[in-house]
Design a protein around this motif. Structure first.
Motif, PDB file in Angstrom:
ATOM      1  N   VAL A  68      -5.400   1.299  -5.446  1.00  0.00           N
ATOM      2  CA  VAL A  68      -5.717  -0.018  -6.200  1.00  0.00           C
ATOM      3  C   VAL A  68      -6.487   0.306  -7.518  1.00  0.00           C
ATOM      4  O   VAL A  68      -7.354   0.555  -7.205  1.00  0.00           O
ATOM      5  CB  VAL A  68      -5.997  -1.005  -5.252  1.00  0.00           C
ATOM      6  CG1 VAL A  68      -5.987  -2.566  -5.957  1.00  0.00           C
ATOM      7  CG2 VAL A  68      -5.048  -1.380  -4.021  1.00  0.00           C
TER       8      VAL A  68
ATOM      9  N   ALA B 282      -6.903   0.416   0.910  1.00  0.00           N
ATOM     10  CA  ALA B 282      -6.198   0.554  -0.598  1.00  0.00           C
ATOM     11  C   ALA B 282      -7.334   1.285  -1.674  1.00  0.00           C
ATOM     12  O   ALA B 282      -7.250   2.022  -2.142  1.00  0.00           O
ATOM     13  CB  ALA B 282      -5.865  -0.831  -1.146  1.00  0.00           C
TER      14      ALA B 282
ATOM     15  N   LEU C 162      -2.145  -4.692  -6.932  1.00  0.00           N
ATOM     16  CA  LEU C 162      -1.773  -5.123  -5.710  1.00  0.00           C
ATOM     17  C   LEU C 162      -2.230  -6.350  -5.876  1.00  0.00           C
ATOM     18  O   LEU C 162      -3.209  -7.188  -6.274  1.00  0.00           O
ATOM     19  CB  LEU C 162      -2.575  -4.460  -4.491  1.00  0.00           C
ATOM     20  CG  LEU C 162      -2.317  -4.854  -3.217  1.00  0.00           C
ATOM     21  CD1 LEU C 162      -1.059  -4.460  -2.872  1.00  0.00           C
ATOM     22  CD2 LEU C 162      -3.354  -4.190  -2.219  1.00  0.00           C
TER      23      LEU C 162
ATOM     24  N   ILE D 283       0.743  -1.057  -0.048  1.00  0.00           N
ATOM     25  CA  ILE D 283      -0.016  -0.056  -0.058  1.00  0.00           C
ATOM     26  C   ILE D 283       0.846   1.367  -0.001  1.00  0.00           C
ATOM     27  O   ILE D 283       0.644   2.246  -0.880  1.00  0.00           O
ATOM     28  CB  ILE D 283      -1.004   0.023   1.273  1.00  0.00           C
ATOM     29  CG1 ILE D 283      -1.917  -1.124   0.974  1.00  0.00           C
ATOM     30  CG2 ILE D 283      -1.605   1.365   1.472  1.00  0.00           C
ATOM     31  CD1 ILE D 283      -2.906  -1.443   2.138  1.00  0.00           C
TER      32      ILE D 283
END
Length: 168
Positions: free
Chosen positions: A115, A109, A96, A79
């Motif tokens: 993400v 996230a 991710l 992250i």
């Protein structure tokens, strides 16, 4: 390096033909699997931890994508790597990966807009390369799409978020 050409009005992300993809994972075997899926089409920079990835993000003029594991003790974690990628290279695709993502990790996230795609380890062979190829060919605005906060707050938010993030 010369940028990829684009037609008038094309809003695709314009990157040099050799803009690298950073692959970050503390497990060498998994890092090699990802790199092997993408090698030949892209320049790959392998990083074995978050600190190395953040240093490479600072050194690199252009980055096409950052593909990182979530949990990389002692840190920085995935992250933090994606936050730095977004700060330094906002148009880069951010992916991710995790074998152990918790709902809290996913929520952080997603809410932070870090993400753009999530992959649960293990994933089907070739799927990651297809997502990267398709995403890098998409308009740059698609790289900034995030999941609405209302969806994250629903009772079954984890499965909705995971489903949305895993879509091609």
């Amino acid at each position: 390096p010369a940028p990829r050409s684009r037609a008038e009005g094309d809003r695709r992300l314009v990157l040099p033909t050799n803009a690298p993809i950073l692959v970050v994972d503390d497990e060498p075997m998994l890092r090699r699997v990802v790199a092997r899926e993408l090698r030949g089409e892209y320049v790959i920079i392998e990083c074995d931890d978050g600190a190395e990835a953040i240093a490479k993000l600072g050194e690199s003029r252009d980055v096409a994508a950052v593909i990182t594991d979530l949990d990389m003790p002692p840190g920085p974690d995935g992250i933090e790597v994606l936050a730095e990628a977004r700060r330094r290279h906002p148009g880069a695709l951010r992916i991710l990966m995790s074998g152990r993502a918790t709902p809290e990790d996913m929520e952080q996230a997603v809410q932070d807009g870090l993400v753009l795609r999530f992959f649960q380890k293990p994933w089907p062979t070739g799927e990651l390369a297809k997502v990267v190829r398709d995403a890098l060919a998409a308009p740059a605005a698609a790289h900034e799409e995030t999941i609405p906060a209302t969806e994250v707050q629903s009772s079954d938010w984890f499965w909705r978020v995971a489903w949305r993030l895993c879509q091609n």
